[in-house]
Design a protein around this motif. Structure first.
Motif, PDB file in Angstrom:
ATOM      1  N   ASN A 138       5.361  15.957  -0.543  1.00  0.00           N
ATOM      2  CA  ASN A 138       4.282  15.989   0.150  1.00  0.00           C
ATOM      3  C   ASN A 138       3.218  15.195  -0.801  1.00  0.00           C
ATOM      4  OD1 ASN A 138       5.247  16.965   2.458  1.00  0.00           O
ATOM      5  ND2 ASN A 138       4.430  18.973   2.009  1.00  0.00           N
ATOM      6  N   ALA A 139       2.087  14.551   0.169  1.00  0.00           N
ATOM      7  CA  ALA A 139       0.870  14.015  -0.701  1.00  0.00           C
ATOM      8  C   ALA A 139      -0.226  14.712  -0.701  1.00  0.00           C
ATOM      9  CB  ALA A 139       0.600  12.721   0.067  1.00  0.00           C
ATOM     10  N   SER A 140      -0.188  15.981  -1.613  1.00  0.00           N
ATOM     11  CA  SER A 140      -1.226  16.902  -1.721  1.00  0.00           C
ATOM     12  C   SER A 140      -2.397  16.257  -1.887  1.00  0.00           C
ATOM     13  CB  SER A 140      -0.878  17.955  -2.722  1.00  0.00           C
ATOM     14  OG  SER A 140      -0.738  17.484  -4.117  1.00  0.00           O
ATOM     15  N   ASP A 141      -2.561  15.197  -2.602  1.00  0.00           N
ATOM     16  CA  ASP A 141      -4.002  14.416  -3.045  1.00  0.00           C
ATOM     17  C   ASP A 141      -4.104  13.133  -2.078  1.00  0.00           C
ATOM     18  OD1 ASP A 141      -4.986  15.973  -5.424  1.00  0.00           O
ATOM     19  OD2 ASP A 141      -2.960  15.593  -5.877  1.00  0.00           O
ATOM     20  N   PHE A 142      -3.723  13.257  -0.780  1.00  0.00           N
ATOM     21  CA  PHE A 142      -3.854  12.014  -0.048  1.00  0.00           C
ATOM     22  C   PHE A 142      -4.991  11.632   0.231  1.00  0.00           C
ATOM     23  CE2 PHE A 142      -4.055  10.119   4.249  1.00  0.00           C
ATOM     24  CZ  PHE A 142      -3.013   9.102   4.144  1.00  0.00           C
ATOM     25  N   HIS A 143      -6.257  12.166   0.129  1.00  0.00           N
ATOM     26  CA  HIS A 143      -7.389  11.827  -0.058  1.00  0.00           C
ATOM     27  C   HIS A 143      -7.993  11.364  -0.985  1.00  0.00           C
ATOM     28  CE1 HIS A 143      -7.694  12.220   4.586  1.00  0.00           C
ATOM     29  NE2 HIS A 143      -6.942  13.166   4.574  1.00  0.00           N
ATOM     30  N   SER A 144      -7.633  11.473  -2.199  1.00  0.00           N
ATOM     31  CA  SER A 144      -7.856  11.266  -3.529  1.00  0.00           C
ATOM     32  C   SER A 144      -6.700  10.734  -4.139  1.00  0.00           C
ATOM     33  CB  SER A 144      -8.554  12.380  -4.301  1.00  0.00           C
ATOM     34  OG  SER A 144      -9.548  12.984  -3.434  1.00  0.00           O
ATOM     35  N   PRO A 145      -6.029   9.421  -3.923  1.00  0.00           N
ATOM     36  CA  PRO A 145      -4.787   9.170  -4.659  1.00  0.00           C
ATOM     37  C   PRO A 145      -5.099   8.835  -6.176  1.00  0.00           C
ATOM     38  CG  PRO A 145      -5.499   7.802  -2.415  1.00  0.00           C
ATOM     39  CD  PRO A 145      -6.603   8.496  -2.941  1.00  0.00           C
ATOM     40  N   PHE A 146      -4.310   8.849  -6.896  1.00  0.00           N
ATOM     41  CA  PHE A 146      -4.169   8.826  -8.296  1.00  0.00           C
ATOM     42  C   PHE A 146      -3.128   8.061  -9.021  1.00  0.00           C
ATOM     43  CE2 PHE A 146      -2.643  12.892  -8.284  1.00  0.00           C
ATOM     44  CZ  PHE A 146      -1.725  12.952  -9.234  1.00  0.00           C
ATOM     45  N   GLY A 147      -3.240   7.594 -10.394  1.00  0.00           N
ATOM     46  CA  GLY A 147      -1.780   7.411 -11.077  1.00  0.00           C
ATOM     47  C   GLY A 147      -1.427   5.889 -10.453  1.00  0.00           C
ATOM     48  N   PRO A 148      -0.426   5.555 -10.923  1.00  0.00           N
ATOM     49  CA  PRO A 148       0.567   4.600 -11.018  1.00  0.00           C
ATOM     50  C   PRO A 148       1.250   4.424  -9.948  1.00  0.00           C
ATOM     51  CG  PRO A 148       1.473   5.806 -12.543  1.00  0.00           C
ATOM     52  CD  PRO A 148       0.319   6.578 -12.387  1.00  0.00           C
ATOM     53  N   PRO A 149       1.739   3.507  -9.176  1.00  0.00           N
ATOM     54  CA  PRO A 149       2.851   3.690  -8.257  1.00  0.00           C
ATOM     55  C   PRO A 149       3.980   4.407  -8.558  1.00  0.00           C
ATOM     56  CG  PRO A 149       2.099   1.308  -8.594  1.00  0.00           C
ATOM     57  CD  PRO A 149       1.553   1.945  -9.594  1.00  0.00           C
ATOM     58  N   VAL A 150       4.317   4.993  -7.548  1.00  0.00           N
ATOM     59  CA  VAL A 150       5.587   5.986  -7.825  1.00  0.00           C
ATOM     60  C   VAL A 150       6.593   5.597  -6.515  1.00  0.00           C
ATOM     61  CG1 VAL A 150       6.434   8.213  -7.968  1.00  0.00           C
ATOM     62  CG2 VAL A 150       4.185   7.802  -8.633  1.00  0.00           C
ATOM     63  N   LEU A 151       7.967   5.408  -7.051  1.00  0.00           N
ATOM     64  CA  LEU A 151       8.864   4.919  -6.053  1.00  0.00           C
ATOM     65  C   LEU A 151       9.844   6.038  -6.006  1.00  0.00           C
ATOM     66  CD1 LEU A 151      10.048   2.898  -3.949  1.00  0.00           C
ATOM     67  CD2 LEU A 151      11.479   2.343  -5.749  1.00  0.00           C
ATOM     68  N   GLN A 152      10.055   6.748  -4.982  1.00  0.00           N
ATOM     69  CA  GLN A 152      11.026   7.968  -4.750  1.00  0.00           C
ATOM     70  C   GLN A 152      12.320   7.251  -4.329  1.00  0.00           C
ATOM     71  OE1 GLN A 152       8.606  11.592  -2.839  1.00  0.00           O
ATOM     72  NE2 GLN A 152       7.920   9.601  -2.140  1.00  0.00           N
ATOM     73  N   VAL A 153      13.255   7.829  -4.797  1.00  0.00           N
ATOM     74  CA  VAL A 153      14.815   7.186  -4.691  1.00  0.00           C
ATOM     75  C   VAL A 153      15.643   8.519  -4.491  1.00  0.00           C
ATOM     76  CG1 VAL A 153      14.679   5.019  -5.628  1.00  0.00           C
ATOM     77  CG2 VAL A 153      15.331   6.885  -6.878  1.00  0.00           C
ATOM     78  N   SER A 154      16.754   8.094  -3.779  1.00  0.00           N
ATOM     79  CA  SER A 154      17.918   9.286  -3.581  1.00  0.00           C
ATOM     80  C   SER A 154      18.517   9.757  -4.692  1.00  0.00           C
ATOM     81  CB  SER A 154      18.715   8.781  -2.294  1.00  0.00           C
ATOM     82  OG  SER A 154      19.981   9.641  -2.367  1.00  0.00           O
ATOM     83  N   SER A 155      18.921  11.024  -4.857  1.00  0.00           N
ATOM     84  CA  SER A 155      19.716  11.624  -5.875  1.00  0.00           C
ATOM     85  C   SER A 155      21.250  10.937  -5.963  1.00  0.00           C
ATOM     86  CB  SER A 155      19.931  12.930  -5.447  1.00  0.00           C
ATOM     87  OG  SER A 155      20.621  13.237  -4.402  1.00  0.00           O
TER      88      SER A 155
END
Length: 380
Positions: A138-155
């Motif tokens: 979940n994007a808990s900071d959706f209205h204040s994005p921060f940090g570098p790009p993050v790519l989520q991948v499958s286990s």
């Protein structure tokens, strides 16, 4: 009743990916509005503005392998050139940090550390859920994005990626996405009571999420419909508001939009019943409930026991389960919430029918219908 509940969850699952602000989200709002109207609850859609994230090219290339992924919605994105460099752990200064994201308390700590360190151009998050697959965060900071790009991948790619990490391979990460001005809708029903001067009871559940989320959200939606049907049939001394919020996965923005349009409403209301995630999920049986007072907790426990759900665990004093109900508790509301466990939580294979135990949903709906009946009659 079981057939009615099954139909609701099957229809919800069949609509598609319930991501906020998408066409599926809009048509699902219309579907729920129409279902509430059909049982006699006057219902409308309340729109709120939203910058929707639209993923485009989102993958990791390491050697000859292409691994599709999903960006973190409250981070930044790459341009079309992506990020190229060595894979490394979060203690390194590598261009692409590799972290594992697990379920449960503390599961996001390493990811948060990598995002805030300022050492990496991008982060690769291997998601380790209760079942194989990509467990979206979940994007808990959706209205204040921060940090570098993050790519989520499958286990499912963990071994391949751990080997690439240990051999210090280079990789190319793409998280190309855009943000689109659009809207989402809360579904809001108002069933007038016999005495409009009494403070209202609110029955609520989220209706958006990652993927089809049949068991994550379907059980809560079915419970909300069953409770409202029960109240329509029996009548209520006080107004009853039913609320199904969108943008649950985006910092719980739907409940904030609802409350911002009604200053002071939490303290003006009588009480809140919240159906949280995973009610009736078949892959990891178990329920937890919370209540904002000892009397309410005892009443909830009695009702769950009466409907053969006595194994539900109380969250304990001072703890509120469910993101939306936590906001109500913070504002001093009288609230109870129910959540379940789910090995398919935030994973694409959370689908009807295998992910859902309809009998548990039925029992929970009946327990909380009884609770709502008691709460609407309370005039203390």
């Amino acid at each position: 009743q079981s057939q009615r509940i099954s139909q609701v969850i099957e229809e919800y699952d069949s609509q598609g990916w319930h991501r906020t602000g998408t066409n599926v989200d809009h048509s699902s709002a219309n579907w729920l509005r129409d279902r509430l109207r059909a049982i006699g609850v006057p219902t409308e859609l309340e729109r709120f503005d939203l910058l929707r994230v639209d993923p485009d090219l989102c993958y990791l290339q390491v050697g000859d392998d292409i691994i599709e992924g999903l960006p973190l919605f409250d981070g930044s994105f790459t341009d079309s050139n992506g990020v190229y460099g060595l894979l490394g752990n979060i203690e390194s200064s590598s261009d692409i940090a590799v972290v594992e994201v697990s379920r449960g308390v503390g599961g996001q700590d390493h990811l948060d550390k990598a995002r805030r360190s300022g050492k990496h151009k991008a982060v690769l998050a291997i998601t380790m859920g209760g079942s194989p697959g990509l467990m979206a965060t979940n994007a808990s900071d959706f209205h204040s994005p921060f940090g570098p790009p993050v790519l989520q991948v499958s286990s499912e790619y963990r071994d391949l990626l751990m080997n690439a990490l240990s051999s210090q391979q280079e990789a190319k990460l793409f998280a190309v996405s855009s943000r689109t001005d659009t809207y989402a809708s809360n579904v809001v029903g108002l069933l007038p009571g016999r005495d409009r001067t009494l403070a209202p009871l609110v029955v609520m559940t989220p209706r958006s999420g990652w993927w089809h989320c049949a068991s994550e959200r379907g059980g809560g939606l079915a419970c909300l419909l069953e409770v409202m049907t029960s109240i329509v049939n029996s009548g209520s001394p006080r107004d009853v508001i039913c609320l199904a919020t969108s943008a649950h996965e985006l910092g719980f923005y739907g409940i904030h939009a609802f409350l911002e349009a009604r200053p002071g409403f939490v303290k003006k209301s009588f009480g809140w019943i919240h159906f949280g995630a995973n009610i009736g999920a078949s892959t990891l049986p178990g329920l937890r409930f919370s209540a904002s007072s000892g009397d309410l907790a005892r009443q909830v426990e009695d009702n769950l026991m009466e409907h053969e759900l006595g194994y539900a665990i109380p969250a304990g004093g001072g703890v509120t389960v469910g993101g939306e109900s936590q906001e109500i508790a913070r504002q001093g509301g009288y609230v109870t919430a129910l959540v379940g466990g789910n090995a398919l939580f935030h994973i694409e294979t959370d689908r009807w029918p295998h992910a859902v135990d309809v009998e548990v949903v039925r029992k929970a709906a009946n327990a909380y219908s009884d609770l709502a009946s008691i709460m609407v009659k309370n005039t203390d």
